[in-house]
Design a protein around this motif. Structure first.
Motif, short mmCIF file in Angstrom:
data_model
loop_
_atom_site.label_atom_id
_atom_site.label_comp_id
_atom_site.label_asym_id
_atom_site.label_seq_id
_atom_site.Cartn_x
_atom_site.Cartn_y
_atom_site.Cartn_z
N ARG A 23 -7.54 -7.84 -5.29
CA ARG A 23 -7.38 -9.35 -4.78
C ARG A 23 -6.26 -9.44 -4.01
O ARG A 23 -6.12 -10.61 -3.26
N ALA A 24 -4.94 -8.86 -4.20
CA ALA A 24 -3.78 -9.19 -3.80
C ALA A 24 -4.11 -8.40 -2.37
O ALA A 24 -2.98 -8.44 -1.35
N ASP A 25 -5.03 -7.84 -2.10
CA ASP A 25 -5.35 -7.16 -0.75
C ASP A 25 -4.79 -5.66 -0.59
O ASP A 25 -4.24 -5.44 0.57
N LEU A 26 -4.13 -5.07 -1.56
CA LEU A 26 -3.29 -3.87 -1.43
C LEU A 26 -4.16 -2.82 -1.04
O LEU A 26 -3.92 -1.80 -0.29
N ALA A 27 -5.48 -2.57 -1.73
CA ALA A 27 -6.19 -1.30 -1.59
C ALA A 27 -7.42 -1.73 -1.89
O ALA A 27 -7.94 -3.03 -2.49
N ASP A 28 -8.36 -0.71 -1.65
CA ASP A 28 -9.83 -0.84 -1.93
C ASP A 28 -10.45 0.37 -2.48
O ASP A 28 -9.75 1.41 -2.02
N TYR A 29 -11.48 0.26 -3.41
CA TYR A 29 -12.10 1.52 -3.63
C TYR A 29 -12.87 2.17 -2.56
O TYR A 29 -13.37 1.72 -1.66
N ALA A 30 -12.67 3.72 -2.25
CA ALA A 30 -13.33 4.33 -1.42
C ALA A 30 -14.48 4.86 -1.81
O ALA A 30 -14.72 4.97 -3.06
N PRO A 31 -15.50 5.37 -1.00
CA PRO A 31 -16.72 5.92 -1.39
C PRO A 31 -16.74 7.17 -2.08
O PRO A 31 -17.71 7.60 -2.82
N VAL A 32 -15.76 7.83 -1.96
CA VAL A 32 -15.29 9.28 -2.90
C VAL A 32 -14.57 8.75 -3.93
O VAL A 32 -13.54 8.06 -3.99
N ARG A 33 -15.13 9.13 -5.21
CA ARG A 33 -14.63 8.91 -6.71
C ARG A 33 -13.10 9.20 -6.70
O ARG A 33 -12.46 10.20 -6.11
N GLY A 34 -12.40 8.21 -7.24
CA GLY A 34 -11.03 8.55 -7.51
C GLY A 34 -10.06 8.01 -6.14
O GLY A 34 -8.98 8.26 -6.38
N CYS A 35 -10.79 7.92 -5.11
CA CYS A 35 -10.00 7.80 -3.85
C CYS A 35 -9.91 6.52 -3.44
O CYS A 35 -10.50 5.43 -3.93
N MET A 36 -8.80 5.91 -2.94
CA MET A 36 -8.37 4.55 -2.51
C MET A 36 -8.19 4.57 -1.25
O MET A 36 -7.88 5.26 -0.30
N VAL A 37 -8.54 3.33 -0.73
CA VAL A 37 -8.38 2.96 0.81
C VAL A 37 -6.87 2.22 0.61
O VAL A 37 -6.98 1.11 0.08
N VAL A 38 -5.90 2.45 1.29
CA VAL A 38 -4.72 1.53 1.22
C VAL A 38 -4.92 0.40 2.32
O VAL A 38 -5.10 1.07 3.50
N LYS A 39 -4.97 -0.69 1.97
CA LYS A 39 -5.40 -1.70 3.26
C LYS A 39 -3.99 -2.14 3.74
O LYS A 39 -2.64 -1.83 3.24
N PRO A 40 -4.07 -2.52 4.75
CA PRO A 40 -2.78 -3.10 5.87
C PRO A 40 -1.74 -3.72 4.97
O PRO A 40 -0.44 -3.13 5.29
N TYR A 41 -1.94 -4.45 4.16
CA TYR A 41 -0.83 -4.96 3.27
C TYR A 41 -0.22 -4.36 2.56
O TYR A 41 1.03 -4.15 2.15
N GLY A 42 -1.04 -3.41 1.71
CA GLY A 42 -0.40 -2.25 0.98
C GLY A 42 0.43 -1.14 1.61
O GLY A 42 1.41 -0.62 1.25
N TRP A 43 -0.09 -1.11 3.10
CA TRP A 43 0.65 0.06 3.66
C TRP A 43 1.81 -0.70 4.06
O TRP A 43 2.75 0.26 4.14
N ALA A 44 1.88 -1.71 4.26
CA ALA A 44 3.19 -2.08 5.01
C ALA A 44 4.29 -2.31 3.91
O ALA A 44 5.29 -2.05 4.03
N LEU A 45 3.83 -2.60 2.60
CA LEU A 45 4.60 -2.29 1.54
C LEU A 45 5.16 -0.97 1.27
O LEU A 45 6.45 -0.62 1.26
N TRP A 46 4.28 0.05 1.56
CA TRP A 46 4.39 1.52 1.43
C TRP A 46 5.43 1.82 2.42
O TRP A 46 6.52 2.56 2.32
N GLU A 47 5.18 1.36 3.79
CA GLU A 47 6.06 1.49 4.82
C GLU A 47 7.62 0.95 4.72
O GLU A 47 8.48 1.71 5.04
#
Length: 479
Positions: A23-47
């Motif tokens: 809900r904070a828009d950091l990441a979402d679940y990917a179609p593959v088990r255990g994998c995540m999509v890092v969303k733009p807001y989460g990736w900006a934090l990572w950057e």
RNA sequence: CGGGGCGUGGCGCAGUCCGGCUAGCGCGCUUGCUUUGGGAGCAAGAGGCCGUAGGUUCGAAUCCUAUCGCCCCGACCA
């Protein structure tokens, strides 16, 4: 928003975390088990995290490079402990171009082996050392149980791999990096980590010494937040990294490796987050301040936006990472909650009344709701916001440090230790034997986190067996 | 791998036990009007071969068989 409120941390910490990340828009679940999509807001934090670390690595003489994702399976066999440590969690490529491969390829779980292999080609003379290379990328580990950011099948990190002429130099490197990690956590992430040495059983597969930084989450479980390893010549022998020293003697190099992963984002969530959502430390927040204009009709909108646009421009010029929330399809109340969920440190609210009075409402995220709101003049807002950001940064570290210290207990009795680790950390003398460590694991369901470098002057007796012991260790339940 | 849960519009679910006629609900989305200083209201819309493949039946989201996948709890791990 399907549900408006998060579960509180006290109600269900795991569920609070799971919902918050999405809900904070950091990441979402990917179609593959255990994998995540890092969303733009989460990736900006990572950057923001990576750019600070990258800068420090470069200042200390390191360079970046890229090694392949696929590693021949045979490489893992070369270092005995390493293969034992990683074999169970390897993903293996068996086919390519429609045909079965002669030699299976592992998707890298970490890159000591492939880099060791390359270093053996590159290192021939003492003049080639030290070799200080960092790789930024992702790795894959087939974990049994996953959780966004904390433990995903694929995760992002940097891995430093260095080779040195001597033991002293390699150990120096290990500690230098751990110090960088520590500074990052204190100064940037506002997480008061504890530095120390890992026990023999908790060491990285193939390391002679593993040092770590350990952080206490809100639920008082420990999170290993970064590691720095000294390998001695283990990997140099396995991969034949040899050079002629100044005395013309063929010598094995001394190597290190070290890493901080995207897991650190999970740590920030669990250390600073509250029941209203994420709380990001200002120095790393992708958006440091958000401007929320408030108006009822077009006439008000015009007046308010004029001021809001001016303030936005001023704050931007002052170097503050600022966002204008001029959405007109959601109410102001929705916006307040929305930006609190996303952890933006400062909110600047401007309504018709502020336009008249020459003021704005400043809301600080570390004190949620109306409590953190004050009205300040528009004049000099840039320095007011800068000061507030610095204050929030300091407050977060202070609060986390007090929380940490309040929940670490000096324990001298095993029964007491078992109690304490149910809801806190124990700091106790330990004889450093495997037997006592196993007993703690089995009976207290806790592990040794590390043996801190800062030790009391006195000696004591092991909390488990009572034998004389030189050093104290942290014991806790860990993620 | 052991235990538990679940696959039905974008998301969350009901319906399945006990088969039946147009497959519902909430949120979100679109459009319009009224709203906006702490999670707005009303109205009109768009959107689903019920995970997949077989089977039973006049008829299957519902029963049977197989299969795939996901989530949660444990042992492992940054």
């Amino acid at each position: 928003m399907a549900e408006e409120k998060l579960p509180t941390r006290a109600e269900d910490f795991a569920e609070w975390y799971n919902q918050l990340v999405v809900r904070a828009d950091l990441a979402d679940y990917a179609p593959v088990r255990g994998c995540m999509v890092v969303k733009p807001y989460g990736w900006a934090l990572w950057e923001n995290i990576t750019s600070w670390l990258d800068g420090e690595f470069k200042k200390t003489g390191h360079v970046n490079a890229a090694f392949p994702t696929l590693i021949p399976m045979s490489f893992f066999e070369k270092e005995k402990e390493h293969v034992e440590g990683f074999a169970p969690e390897l993903a293996v490529v068996t086919h390519g171009g429609g045909v079965e491969l002669e030699e299976k390829l592992a998707v890298r779980p970490t890159s000591e082996t492939i880099i060791g292999h390359m270093y053996s080609k590159w290192v021939k003379s003492w003049r080639d050392l030290p070799l200080l290379i960092v790789q930024w990328g992702s790795v894959l580990r087939w974990e049994m149980r996953t959780k966004l950011f904390l433990r995903t099948t694929e995760f992002y990190w940097h891995e430093g791999h260095t080779a040195h002429v001597s033991e002293e130099e390699a150990k120096e490197e290990m500690y230098r990096i751990l110090d960088i990690y520590e500074r990052f956590c204190f100064e940037e992430a506002a997480i008061p980590v504890l530095k120390g040495t890992k026990s023999e059983t908790e060491r990285f597969a193939g390391a002679q010494i593993t040092t770590s930084i350990e952080a206490m989450m809100w639920d008082k479980r420990a999170l290993q937040s970064g590691t720095s390893h000294y390998f001695g010549d283990n990997f140099a022998k396995a991969f034949e990294i040899q050079f002629l020293n100044k005395d013309n003697k063929l010598t094995f190099a001394q190597t290190t490796s070290w890493a901080i992963s995207s897991r650190i984002i999970g740590a920030m969530i669990m250390v600073h987050g509250d029941d209203n959502g994420l709380v990001l430390p200002p120095r790393l927040a992708p958006i440091q301040a958000v401007v929320v204009p408030i108006f009822k009709n077009d006439a008000e909108k015009e007046k308010v936006m004029e001021v809001a646009d001016r303030i936005f421009a001023e704050l931007k010029t002052a170097g503050i990472r600022i966002k204008m929330d001029d959405r007109d399809n959601v109410s102001s109340g929705f916006k307040f909650n929305d930006w609190e969920m996303r952890g933006v440190p400062v909110r600047v609210e401007i309504g018709p009344k502020d336009v008249e009075k020459g003021s704005v409402a400043l809301a600080r995220r570390d004190k949620p709701g109306r409590e953190g709101k004050t009205f300040v003049p528009q004049a000099g807002l840039d320095s007011a916001v800068s000061d507030l950001l610095a204050d929030i940064q300091a407050s977060l570290l202070k609060r986390a440090t007090e929380y940490r210290d309040a929940n670490i207990h000096n324990v001298e009795d095993f029964e007491e230790l078992k109690q304490v680790v149910q809801d806190g950390w124990a700091f106790s003398y330990w004889c450093e034997s495997r037997e006592c460590e196993t007993k703690v694991k089995e009976e207290a369901k806790a592990t040794t986190r590390n043996i801190p470098f800062n030790q009391p002057d006195t000696e004591g007796t092991c909390v488990v067996c009572g034998k004389p012991s030189k050093r104290k260790a942290y014991f806790a339940k860990a993620y």
